[in-house]
Design an enzyme around this catalytic site. Structure first.
Site, PDB file in Angstrom:
ATOM      1  N   ALA A 239       2.259  -2.237   7.626  1.00  0.00           N
ATOM      2  CA  ALA A 239       1.163  -3.143   7.273  1.00  0.00           C
ATOM      3  C   ALA A 239       0.372  -2.537   6.127  1.00  0.00           C
ATOM      4  CB  ALA A 239       0.257  -3.383   8.478  1.00  0.00           C
ATOM      5  N   ASP A 396       7.051   1.889  -9.061  1.00  0.00           N
ATOM      6  CA  ASP A 396       6.381   2.539  -7.930  1.00  0.00           C
ATOM      7  C   ASP A 396       7.389   3.226  -7.004  1.00  0.00           C
ATOM      8  OD1 ASP A 396       4.162   3.295  -6.481  1.00  0.00           O
ATOM      9  OD2 ASP A 396       4.107   1.469  -5.277  1.00  0.00           O
TER      10      ASP A 396
END
Length: 716
Positions: A239, A396
């Site tokens: 999450a 990333d």
């Protein structure tokens, strides 16, 4: 429309011969869709042959012998396809490709600051409330920093204030957290202490209720969650500020999938924060301008807005993942999860679930018998190909976005943060490496101005002096010990001191390289990104035929028109470590330059160097034999090792001979060409005549015990 489509398809055979000649060309997905529609019209008995032909053409395309995308647009009925595909000639030798279909996917709902202002200005209660939530902690911090400046203690307290800003940003919501992460790659805006702290920002939040997530799926896909997916784990496996991920299985076929679902209201919250931040940015830009610092903070917020709006559009992420797989999944030991486009929307993303371990989980890697250093090498080489070959790269690559499978494959995850480097920008990156190696800081400053990093009216001399002060210490290390982070930090100090404005692609590169080196060092403390990248850079400089890289190579190998043999030896030695390095290409490229009018001065200097080097070598060998005969023995291996000239020649010869690409079948045509070229023949005659004359002169001197006077010796 069907009639027009038929006409276009009928023209495919006529355009094929032209397309095959193109080394690079612009291609869009429209061609691929035409090809698919054409295949649908093909009788079933011919489909197998069609797929085989296309597979062979894709292989030819991967080898660089036809332009990228050609295999997808050729029709099955093209009679030329059934000919000898292997006879298709090679394309240009440049590895740096210009694809317009590798650009980053754009979101359906793009960032529009004007539309946000128009909408939110009518909702004053909404933005006033959020403004208060942001105003007090941020303004309080700004006042503390201002007080430090007034007391002359800003630098002294900088580390403390950086920790405070990290604590503040961590509590202010998804847009501010993402903004802080983006600022961590902006050495032109913040000093090193702040960058180091902001790099620690963790984009983790508690999961939102799964009932809300399932409702989001039903609203986006138009079907109940339970009719499509079956959860394998009851709670989210991850999450973050934008969304959360469930591990599930497709009811239709049993495939294991990762289901990424966006937080409700995420786009509205981010839009509101961007609107407020942009308002503050406008005020700060005017304030800084009054203080003599020209930084357009509004454009910084707008760049960030475009970035985050791409990241929150999951359909754009799905497009990025598919394009990434098309470009890089064919690399050995690289794996890209499959996307399920029918189960994706702007707020729901469904991808293949891949079991694996993080690259930083050393114990688990050992238990699987995986070599961590090999995984790091795969990561670095794939990243170099992304950034410098195709330009489309994962911006990333942190530990959470990479896995190692039990089979040893490197798996890329999360394609929300992607970037693209234009062809001319990729050339400039390699040019910058050459300038750093040469310590040519004036040329580096000029390159920064040419690339738009600094305004064209900026005085370069102070920047050049600052580069000379900042970089020599970090560049004094050998290639094997050079630390990329130190180079970036040193450059960052200069970027912050002067009016640099870094473009989005360069910021993404800095972030990518910084994250990449940090992860690589976690996995293998002995790895050095610069050292690992040097063979790649060497290979490109030696084999790429583009004018930009040819000029960079000449600048690297020649100083005042005199060859730098040590650098040539080092380049050949490191380039030969790569499997795609082609020795014959190097010879062709060097020969073309030397016989050209542009290479006349260097050719003449090279002839002098060869003549002088041959004479010096002859002197050294003669001396070795004289000393040996005086001792009534034959020369030993140690005697020859003592010769500096022989060692230099042996080093270059060893580097050439050890090249994996050395194939005498490919070298022979070059040798024939050199032998038949009039310019080369004349150079050979000049060298032979001068060497013979000097050799005879040396023999006479030794015979009559005369002293040597090289000043009187002819050049050639």
């Amino acid at each position: 429309m069907p009639k027009l489509l038929t006409i276009l398809l009928s023209l495919a055979p006529l355009t094929r011969a032209y397309l095959l000649k193109l080394p690079r060309y612009k291609c869009t997905r429209t061609f691929a869709s035409l090809s698919e529609e054409y295949e649908a019209k093909t009788p079933p008995t011919q489909k197998s042959s069609l797929r085989l032909r296309r597979a062979r053409l894709r292989l030819v395309e991967a080898q660089g012998r036809i332009g990228p995308g050609v295999a997808d647009i050729l029709g099955a009925q093209d009679p030329l396809i059934s000919g000898d595909i292997d006879a298709i000639p090679p394309a240009t030798s440049s590895f740096i490709r210009d694809f317009n279909f590798t650009r980053v996917a754009e979101p359906e709902n793009a960032y529009d600051p004007a539309a946000l202002q128009k909408r939110l200005w009518r909702q004053p209660l909404l933005w006033l409330k959020r403004n208060i939530e942001l105003f007090f902690p941020l303004v309080k911090f700004a006042l503390v920093v201002a007080l430090d400046i007034q007391k002359g203690k800003e630098k002294e307290n900088r580390s403390l204030r950086a920790k405070e800003v990290l604590a503040i940003v961590s509590t202010l919501g998804p847009a501010i957290i993402k903004g802080g992460q983006a600022l961590a790659s902006r050495p032109d805006l913040l000093p090193k202490e702040y960058l180091d702290q902001l790099q620690r920002l963790q984009d983790r939040l508690p999961p939102f209720p799964k009932e809300e997530a399932f409702a989001m799926v039903e609203a986006e896909l138009g079907v109940p969650f339970s009719s499509v997916f079956e959860l394998e784990e009851p709670e989210p496996v991850a999450a973050a500020s934008i969304g959360q991920v469930f591990k599930g299985r497709l009811i239709a076929n049993g495939d294991q999938v990762a289901i990424k679902i966006q937080r409700p209201g995420c786009e509205e919250i981010i839009g509101l924060d961007l609107y407020i931040l942009r308002w503050y940015a406008d005020i700060l830009t005017n304030l800084l301008a009054a203080l003599g610092r020209k930084i357009n903070l509004v454009s910084v917020i707008d760049d960030f807005g475009e970035l985050i709006y791409r990241e929150i559009d999951y359909r754009a992420e799905a497009g990025n993942a598919r394009r990434f797989g098309e470009l890089y999944a064919t690399i050995p030991d690289v794996y890209v999860p499959r996307v399920y486009p029918d189960l994706c929307s702007s707020k729901v993303l469904t991808m293949e679930w891949v079991d694996g371990v993080r690259l930083v989980e050393e114990d688990k890697l050992e238990a699987l018998g995986l070599d961590s250093s090999k995984l790091v090498d795969t990561l670095i080489q794939c990243s170099l190909r992304q950034m410098l070959d195709n330009g489309f790269f994962h911006a990333d690559p942190h530990a959470g976005n990479l896995l190692a499978t039990p089979a040893g494959k490197l798996v890329y995850l999360d394609f929300g943060m992607m970037s693209y480097v234009e062809t001319y920008q990729r050339y400039a990156i390699i040019e910058a490496v050459v300038h750093l190696v040469n310590r040519d800081f004036e040329a580096l400053g000029t390159l920064y101005m040419r690339m738009g990093f600094i305004p064209p009216d900026t005085e370069l001399e102070p920047i050049v002096l600052a580069l000379e002060d900042a970089l020599p210490d970090v560049l004094d290390a050998s290639v094997g010990d050079l630390n990329l982070k130190n180079v970036i930090n040193s450059l960052g100090d200069v970027f912050f001191q002067f009016p640099f404005s870094l473009p989005a692609y360069y910021i993404a590169l800095i972030r990518c390289l910084g994250v990449l080196e940090g992860l690589a060092l976690q996995v293998d403390p002995n790895v050095r990104i610069v050292s690992e990248a040097y063979p790649y850079i060497s290979s490109r400089l030696l084999t790429d035929s583009s004018p930009e890289l040819q000029a960079a190579l000449q600048q690297l190998l020649f100083k005042e028109e005199k060859p730098r043999w040590d650098r040539l030896s080092q380049l050949v030695d490191r380039a030969s470590e790569r499997t795609d390095y082609n020795m014959s290409q190097v010879g062709e490229k060097l020969f073309d330059f030397l016989i050209s009018s542009e290479g006349l001065a260097i050719r003449e200097e090279l002839i002098k160097e060869v003549i002088q080097g041959t004479e010096d070598l002859g002197e050294e060998v003669s001396t070795i034999f004289e000393h040996s005969l005086a001792s009534s023995r034959l020369p030993s291996e140690e005697d020859f090792k003592s010769s500096a000239r022989l060692n230099a020649v042996a080093k270059v010869a060893t580097a050439v001979a050890s090249s994996k690409s050395l194939d005498f079948n490919t070298i022979l045509p070059l040798a024939r060409r050199i032998a038949g070229d009039p310019v080369a023949r004349q150079a050979g005659i000049d060298i032979a005549a001068a060497v013979s004359e000097r050799g005879l002169s040396r023999l006479i001197r030794r015979a009559f015990a005369l002293s040597s006077d090289k000043k009187d010796a002819p050049d050639y």
